[in-house]
Every structure is written in C-alpha cells, then in structure tokens.
Motif scaffolding. Structure first.
Motif, mmCIF file in Angstrom:
data_model
loop_
_atom_site.group_PDB
_atom_site.id
_atom_site.type_symbol
_atom_site.label_atom_id
_atom_site.label_comp_id
_atom_site.label_asym_id
_atom_site.label_seq_id
_atom_site.Cartn_x
_atom_site.Cartn_y
_atom_site.Cartn_z
ATOM 1 N N UNK A 73 -3.120 2.913 -3.320
ATOM 2 C CA UNK A 73 -2.817 3.922 -2.326
ATOM 3 C C UNK A 73 -3.154 3.605 -0.921
ATOM 4 N N UNK A 74 -2.463 4.174 -0.037
ATOM 5 C CA UNK A 74 -3.005 4.033 1.570
ATOM 6 C C UNK A 74 -3.313 5.477 2.023
ATOM 7 N N UNK A 75 -3.918 5.293 3.309
ATOM 8 C CA UNK A 75 -4.163 6.638 3.854
ATOM 9 C C UNK A 75 -4.182 6.153 5.535
ATOM 10 N N UNK A 76 -3.066 6.485 6.242
ATOM 11 C CA UNK A 76 -3.352 6.392 7.521
ATOM 12 C C UNK A 76 -4.002 7.295 8.541
ATOM 13 N N UNK A 77 -4.400 6.969 9.663
ATOM 14 C CA UNK A 77 -5.100 8.251 10.395
ATOM 15 C C UNK A 77 -4.300 9.297 10.694
ATOM 16 N N UNK A 78 -4.893 10.402 10.308
ATOM 17 C CA UNK A 78 -3.963 11.836 10.273
ATOM 18 C C UNK A 78 -3.175 12.040 9.406
ATOM 19 N N UNK A 79 -3.000 11.415 8.285
ATOM 20 C CA UNK A 79 -1.810 11.402 7.451
ATOM 21 C C UNK A 79 -2.590 11.573 6.048
ATOM 22 N N UNK A 80 -1.831 12.200 4.947
ATOM 23 C CA UNK A 80 -2.253 12.144 3.716
ATOM 24 C C UNK A 80 -2.283 10.864 3.075
ATOM 25 N N UNK A 81 -3.027 10.856 1.721
ATOM 26 C CA UNK A 81 -2.875 9.445 1.183
ATOM 27 C C UNK A 81 -1.622 9.415 0.484
ATOM 28 N N UNK A 82 -1.210 8.232 0.517
ATOM 29 C CA UNK A 82 0.185 8.065 -0.257
ATOM 30 C C UNK A 82 0.098 6.792 -1.123
ATOM 31 N N UNK A 83 0.982 6.994 -2.142
ATOM 32 C CA UNK A 83 0.991 5.923 -3.238
ATOM 33 C C UNK A 83 1.785 4.886 -2.592
ATOM 34 N N UNK A 84 1.347 3.556 -2.920
ATOM 35 C CA UNK A 84 1.946 2.369 -2.703
ATOM 36 C C UNK A 84 2.570 1.650 -3.863
ATOM 37 N N UNK A 85 1.814 1.559 -5.231
ATOM 38 C CA UNK A 85 2.248 0.481 -6.181
ATOM 39 C C UNK A 85 1.493 0.924 -7.425
ATOM 40 N N UNK A 86 1.995 0.496 -8.508
ATOM 41 C CA UNK A 86 1.288 0.913 -9.634
ATOM 42 C C UNK A 86 1.666 -0.414 -10.794
#
Length: 125
Positions: free
Chosen positions: A37-50
């Motif tokens: 997962x990743x989380x950019x500044x000011x944004x919600x954590x988002x799925x990247x890969x599994x």
C-alpha cells in the motif's frame, strides 16, 4: 504475529526505478498473501499490489499496472515491489502488509492485520 520491515525507499528522478523490500518474521510467511500500500501526504492509504502465498497470482491498482511488479522469495521471507517509470505522483510512504485471511487476495486496507513501519519514496520531476 507477523513482523514486517520495509526498505529500499529513497529519492529518484521521474522515469527512474526503485525496488522495495519487505522482510518478514514471525508466523509462517509463506502461508500469507502479501500486499503493498502507499500513502501520500494528505491522502488516504491506497492499495498498490498484492501477491498470493505461492507467487502464482498478482493483482495491481490501475495506477501502477504495467510499471510496478510485486514478487516474493519465500526462502528469504521477503516480498518485493519493483517500481519502474516512476512519476511524481508515486511519491508516498510505502507499506507492506499481511491480510487477516492469509489465503485471499484483498485490496482493502481494513482487511490487513499486519503492517510494516513504511519506507519513503520521493519522485522528483
């Protein structure tokens, strides 16, 4: 319990590449699907890969499909995220995670029980 430690983040120019690693310890790592997962500044954590426990199946967010590759080495208890053609919008803290249901490919962060501390990726334009 599964303990996860990410590494490999850093500063890279747009168009460059990085490979993130996630070292696991504790319960049988090879039994678990693993996600990034990743989380950019000011944004919600988002799925990247599994990736499944065997590595036979993978799934990606549309935003990274064709640029990122998830893989694993169960002998080394490590999962990787190869990131190519990086863009400034890929800048974020990247986390690896293990799901509550270790056998399923899931994309929701609430479905993951174990998290690493994160590694920073900054892509400059």
């Amino acid at each position: 319990q599964v303990q996860l430690v990410e590494s490999g983040g850093g500063l890279v120019q747009a168009g460059g590449s990085l490979r993130l690693s996630c070292a696991a310890s504790g319960r049988a790592f090879s039994d678990y699907a693993m996600g990034w997962f990743r989380q950019a500044p000011g944004k919600e954590r988002e799925f990247v890969a599994v990736i499944t426990w065997s590595g036979s199946s993978t799934y990606y967010a549309d935003s990274v499909k064709g640029r990122f590759t998830i893989s694993r080495d169960n002998a080394k208890n490590t999962v990787y995220l190869q990131m190519n053609s990086l863009k400034p919008e890929d800048t974020a803290v990247y986390y690896c995670a293990a799901p509550l249901d270790k056998h399923t490919l899931v994309t929701g962060s609430s479905q993951y029980a174990y998290w690493g501390q994160g590694t920073h990726v900054t892509v400059s334009s």
